[in-house]
Design a protein around this motif. Structure first.
Motif, short mmCIF file in Angstrom:
data_model
loop_
_atom_site.label_atom_id
_atom_site.label_comp_id
_atom_site.label_asym_id
_atom_site.label_seq_id
_atom_site.Cartn_x
_atom_site.Cartn_y
_atom_site.Cartn_z
N TYR A 97 1.14 -0.47 -0.62
CA TYR A 97 -0.06 -0.09 -0.77
C TYR A 97 0.53 0.69 -0.25
O TYR A 97 2.31 1.46 0.61
CB TYR A 97 -1.05 0.01 1.28
CG TYR A 97 -1.79 -1.06 1.85
CD1 TYR A 97 -1.96 -2.41 0.36
CD2 TYR A 97 -2.25 -1.94 2.57
CE1 TYR A 97 -2.75 -2.91 0.18
CE2 TYR A 97 -2.74 -2.71 2.90
CZ TYR A 97 -3.04 -3.30 1.93
OH TYR A 97 -3.53 -4.58 2.17
N ALA A 115 -8.33 8.00 1.10
CA ALA A 115 -8.21 7.45 0.46
C ALA A 115 -8.84 6.25 0.78
O ALA A 115 -8.42 5.58 1.03
CB ALA A 115 -6.78 7.89 -0.27
N GLN A 151 -8.63 3.31 -2.25
CA GLN A 151 -7.51 2.49 -3.63
C GLN A 151 -8.05 1.01 -3.14
O GLN A 151 -8.25 0.39 -3.12
CB GLN A 151 -6.25 2.80 -3.50
CG GLN A 151 -5.82 2.76 -4.66
CD GLN A 151 -3.89 2.26 -4.06
OE1 GLN A 151 -3.44 3.25 -2.91
NE2 GLN A 151 -3.50 1.96 -5.30
N ILE A 187 -6.51 6.13 -7.22
CA ILE A 187 -6.62 6.81 -5.51
C ILE A 187 -7.85 7.40 -5.68
O ILE A 187 -7.79 8.69 -6.56
CB ILE A 187 -5.45 7.31 -4.88
CG1 ILE A 187 -4.18 6.34 -4.73
CG2 ILE A 187 -5.97 7.93 -3.56
CD1 ILE A 187 -3.88 6.68 -4.26
#
Length: 1029
Positions: free
Chosen positions: A381, A402, A404, A441
């Protein structure tokens, strides 16, 4: 290899309105469950519908600490707290609350397990089931196959089996039976998971996956005896004699938490990964205690260790020791068409593959645990992940701000598990080791939780509340940052690097919007007190009265006769009344390494000046060619390459060549190919290219540019000399690198160059190959290529299909393209041209680049002509042979869809064998065999046997005796046996029928008109063959 960049898989976004502030969320059964921040009310919303309408709303008996939904049984399970006491409750039939019925039943676990416990008529009401436990519940999990409930406690796991009792056709009652206790001395699970007999538990730094397996028979085996299952008792054995387990717990805690040695070193256990049979050596002792009512099942369960993974805090990561802990434990089953019915209970379907996922703050791990354990993927990540969810298509993670998504390889593992030999010449499956893709993202504010249901992702966000002072401070910082960035961008755009001059660096470091000047509307003035006085080593002093003057000793800067007013409310901007005039006379020796030169482009665009005017302004402000800056060069290249079609004069074009000849000689081949440079002197351009070739290695675009200039000079000898330096294949690569050597313009305004027109007359094969390469490299679209060849060929055009060179381009592109949409479009266009030419009988002396034999041998879309087609249209027929052969070959190929060209066949008559062959090919390709047989018997009976031998095979074999044999008998009888072609075809048909049918079936086919003696030899042959078999 397929990479996915800068995209996300979400099609829409909805905001779910809740009555109160949300605290917890979960999904399941097509619903979204939201627990209020107080924890005593649950709202259910309908997922998948616009607006997510409310289904129902009901209160809980305590403050909800954890909530989970089970697809099997459609029930909710919660861990609640009331008066500092924990409770485990299950909410069943919760959908009845949608009808605003206030009746709710509360009962204990096991109320409906034995006997008839339902008194009175069945009641449609929500049931709350109290589930008592000996220990405090820490976490829960539901099985996606059976609906069983697994509860994690401080020293054990408790398994509850889901029971269902149908009261009538519409109403059923759910209940649970405590069937198994798994004792785990020394482990306190923080998360658990269960699916199809597999159980996973997770602590802060450990993950253990085991499987419950049932042995056949009631006898104990040595393996089950090693597990030492406890005797059935109402009170677990560890509560009576728990000293041994407590000691093991303390020892294990000391081992995992680390210890200090004599030198005060803090020692942690090392990383450890144990897979399969090695996992039983992990040191975790697991014992089973059967508590179910079916006593005959005791002793048949054993524990099989699948996976053990232990992590140690990594001080080299950007996570602290306290943050290094596992989260997001999850089982993810994958079902395929090849499924086996679950043996244990028969209540579900076992998944083809089962995946186990868990994650650290910066790394996620995905294992396949069914049918052999193996690691499938490891995810890295970019930020610390708070939570992760694995789905069929993606892995979703949330950080603080965020969301993702990552690609997963679960489908590839499942496909190979279902078909181990999937990799053949007809189909293939990507390897599970293929590189993973990280998608774009998505930014959110205050992400707190993540859950999913099928193709829906649900996010819980909470915005931080700021005070008024914080808001004002943030706004002031944003405005100051914008002003600072704008001024710095202006300096960089014209080539001034503030970091190289201390005075400008200090000037930009000042706060432009300090409180005393926040209300002032006067333009800021720079006096001698603001930045210090600048000497010859520093940039000159700048005031609002005197515009700066440029000298050869002073560094360059931006000038303006009327600078825009700058206030605290309005950041620096450009007005339409007085567009800025920028001077970009910069020393090239110290400005070429700046990466912000593109910031000058919008200022040049907003000035409204033409390219010629910008060049003339910079010419007057620069003392030499070396004075042009990087920002100006970037604008100049952009204007030349974007094909604005602003034609420069010969003087200006030659000046541009001189600029690039000194500043960036490597760009000269691309500059010369620009349509704006059409009036440039070829002698001047050739001289610059000769100089460039002398100082560096010659390239193919450079040589092609020299050949194009020689062609403009009408020097064919020099042209051939340059063209002969490279092979045609290398020249194609050169055209790919610089497409403007062949064509100018885009869209509807495509103009061929002089070089392209010369290639059309002398090297049309090279021109077609170059255009195919440009199309395949996304330099030219198909419609643009059509316009190019139509403009290039002019009056030399064919009927409807366009010029022959365009048809050659279509055929060559069909050989090279792999895009299905392009292939189908080309097939339709080529078929239209072939049919039109065959119909008109007009070749106009066209000489194609590729013959029909070439296309059949080199292009897979053209097939070898069938034998019966060659009989219909022999080579000596007086017609256009190439177009007919190409059309027949396309119909014999595997790609052309015959139904798409049926409207085109209306213009092609079938009066001759050429048209008949095309019509029969289309009908056969569409499966109309009977009408094709009748057409051939009427028009060309000598082709019927080759047609039948080729087409009437396998599933169509029955047409030999169902259609062909009766037709031949009837037509032979009509001619009284005088037609030798029909008679020979009938004999060939009888041979095939005698081979395929038995004597009785063959006898039923014979006509009753007294001609049996003709068929007796074939009947005898059929009987003899049947006897030998």
């Amino acid at each position: 290899m397929v990479h996915v960049y800068n995209c996300h898989p979400f099609a829409s976004q909805q905001i779910v309105p809740t009555e109160q502030e949300p605290g917890l969320v979960c999904c399941g059964g097509g619903a979204l469950f939201v627990v209020s921040a107080g924890g005593c009310k649950i709202e259910a919303f309908q997922l998948g519908e616009d607006g997510c309408p409310l289904i129902c709303r009901f209160a809980t008996m305590g403050t909800v600490q954890s909530i989970l939904h089970s697809e099997i049984g459609d029930y909710l399970v919660t861990i609640e707290e009331k008066n500092n006491a924990p409770y485990l409750r299950a909410y069943t039939n919760w959908r009845y609350q949608a009808a605003e019925k206030t009746r709710v039943g509360v009962r204990l676990l096991g109320h409906f397990l034995r006997g008839s416990s339902m008194r009175g008529a069945p009641k449609e009401q929500m049931e709350i089931i109290e589930i008592p436990l000996f220990e405090r519940p820490l976490c829960v999990a539901c099985c996606g196959v059976t609906g069983d409930l697994l509860v994690g406690c401080p020293k054990s796991l408790v398994l509850f089996s889901l029971k269902r009792q149908a009261l009538n056709d519409k109403l059923s009652i759910l209940d649970f039976e405590r069937c198994l206790i798994i004792h785990l001395p020394g482990l306190s699970p923080q998360q658990v998971a269960i699916c199809a007999g597999y159980i996973a538990l997770q602590t802060e730094l450990e993950v253990l996956v085991v499987k419950l397996e049932r042995l056949p028979g009631a006898a104990f085996t040595q393996k089950s005896a090693d597990k030492k299952p406890q005797d059935h008792s109402l009170v677990p054995q560890d509560m009576i004699t728990g000293a041994e387990h407590d000691n093991e717990t303390e020892v294990r805690r000391e081992g995992l938490a680390g210890h200090r040695d004599q030198d005060d070193f803090f020692i942690f256990p090392k990383h450890q990964e144990l897979l399969g049979d090695r996992a039983k050596d992990c040191g975790v002792k697991v014992s089973l205690e059967w508590t179910g009512m079916e006593s005959e099942a005791r002793g048949n369960l054993i524990i099989t260790y699948i996976l053990y993974r232990r992590f140690a805090p990594d001080f080299f990561q950007d996570c602290s020791v306290e943050e290094t802990r596992l989260h997001s434990l999850q089982f993810h089953p994958v079902f395929t068409s090849n499924q086996e019915v679950c043996v244990e209970g028969g209540r579900g379907v076992e998944p083809t593959c089962l995946f186990c996922f868990f994650s650290l703050p910066k790394t996620g791990y995905l294992y396949s645990v069914r049918g052999g354990v193996q690691m499938v993927s490891a995810y890295q990540y970019p930020e610390k992940a708070q939570q992760a969810v694995l789905t069929d298509l993606f892995l979703h993670i949330i950080t603080k701000n965020a969301l993702q998504c990552f690609s997963v390889r679960c489908a590839a593992v499942a496909a190979r598990a279902e078909d181990p030999y999937i990799d053949t010449t007809m189909k293939a499956c990507p390897p599970i080791t293929m590189e993973l893709c990280a998608l774009r993202i998505q930014l959110f504010i205050g992400l707190k939780a993540l859950c999913h249901y099928r193709h829906h992702i649900v996010l819980l966000t909470t915005a931080d509340v700021e005070t008024r002072e914080d808001t004002e401070r943030t706004a002031r910082r944003v405005i100051e940052y914008k002003d600072h960035t704008t001024l710095r961008g202006i300096f960089l755009a014209v080539g001034i690097e503030p970091s190289t001059t201390p005075a400008l660096e200090r000037f930009l470091a000042h706060s432009f919007l300090d409180p005393p000047r926040m209300t002032s509307r006067d333009p800021p003035r720079m006096t001698s007190r603001d930045p210090p006085r600048m000497t010859s080593r520093d940039p000159p002093r700048m005031t609002s009265r005197d515009p700066p003057r440029m000298t050869s000793r002073d560094p360059p800067r931006m000038t303006s006769r009327d600078p825009p007013r700058m206030t605290s409310r309005d950041p620096p901007r450009m007005t339409s009344r007085d567009p800025p005039r920028m001077t970009t006379s910069l020393p090239l020796t110290c400005r070429f390494d700046k990466r912000d030169c593109h910031l000058a482009l919008p200022y040049y665009k907003m000035s409204g000046l033409s390219l010629t005017e910008v060049i003339s302004r910079n010419r007057g402000l620069s003392n030499s060619l070396c004075g042009y800056g990087k920002g100006f060069l970037f604008f100049l290249k952009h204007s030349l390459y974007e094909e604005t079609l602003e034609l420069l004069t010969e003087e200006t074009a030659n000046e541009v060549l001189d600029i690039f000849g000194v500043a960036e000689p490597s760009q000269l081949p691309h500059v010369i190919a620009s349509p704006s440079m059409a009036r440039a002197s070829p002698d001047c351009g050739l001289a610059h290219l000769e100089r460039l070739e002398s100082i560096g290695a010659p390239s193919v675009p450079l040589t092609l540019s020299k050949a194009a200039l020689a062609l403009r000079m009408a020097d064919l000898q020099l042209y051939r000399q340059h063209m002969d330096r490279h092979t045609e294949m290398l020249q194609v690569y050169g055209f790919i690198e610089e497409a403007k050597l062949l064509l100018h313009g885009r869209g509807d305004a495509v103009v061929p160059t002089l070089l392209a027109r010369h290639l059309k007359d002398n090297q049309d094969g090279l021109l077609v190959a170059a255009m195919v390469a440009l199309h395949e490299n996304d330099k030219v679209k198909l419609d643009e290529a059509d316009l190019f060849f139509q403009e290039l060929c002019g009056d030399v055009s064919g009927p409807q299909g366009g010029p022959q060179l365009l048809v050659d381009f279509w055929e060559a592109l069909l050989m090279a393209s792999s895009q299905e949409a392009v292939i189908q479009e080309l097939l339709f266009r080529l078929t239209t041209v072939y049919i039109d030419r065959v119909t008109r009988r007009d070749g106009r002396g066209f000489k194609p680049l590729k013959s029909a034999d070439d296309l059949i041998n080199w292009c897979s879309h053209y097939g070898v002509l069938y034998p019966w087609v060659s009989i219909l249209t022999p080579a000596h027929v007086n017609i256009i042979p190439e177009d007919l052969l190409k059309l027949q070959s396309l119909l014999c190929g595997p790609t052309l869809d015959a139904s798409s060209i049926l409207p085109l066949l209306e213009q092609l008559p079938d009066g001759d064998n050429a048209g008949l062959s095309v019509h029969v090919l289309c009908a056969t390709k569409l499966g109309h065999y009977e009408s094709s047989i009748e057409r051939l018997l009427d028009r060309c009976p000598q082709a019927i046997i080759p047609y039948a031998n080729h087409e009437l095979q396998n599933t169509n074999m029955a047409l030999w005796w169902q259609k062909l044999f009766p037709e031949l008998c009837e037509r032979t009888r009509a001619t009284q046996g005088e037609d030798s072609i029909l008679l020979a075809a009938l004999k060939e048909t009888l041979v095939v029928v005698a081979m395929e049918l038995n004597p009785l079936e063959f006898l039923d086919l014979l006509p009753d008109d007294g001609t049996v003696h003709f068929f007796l030899p074939h009947l005898l042959e059929c009987s003899q063959r049947n006897l030998t078999m």
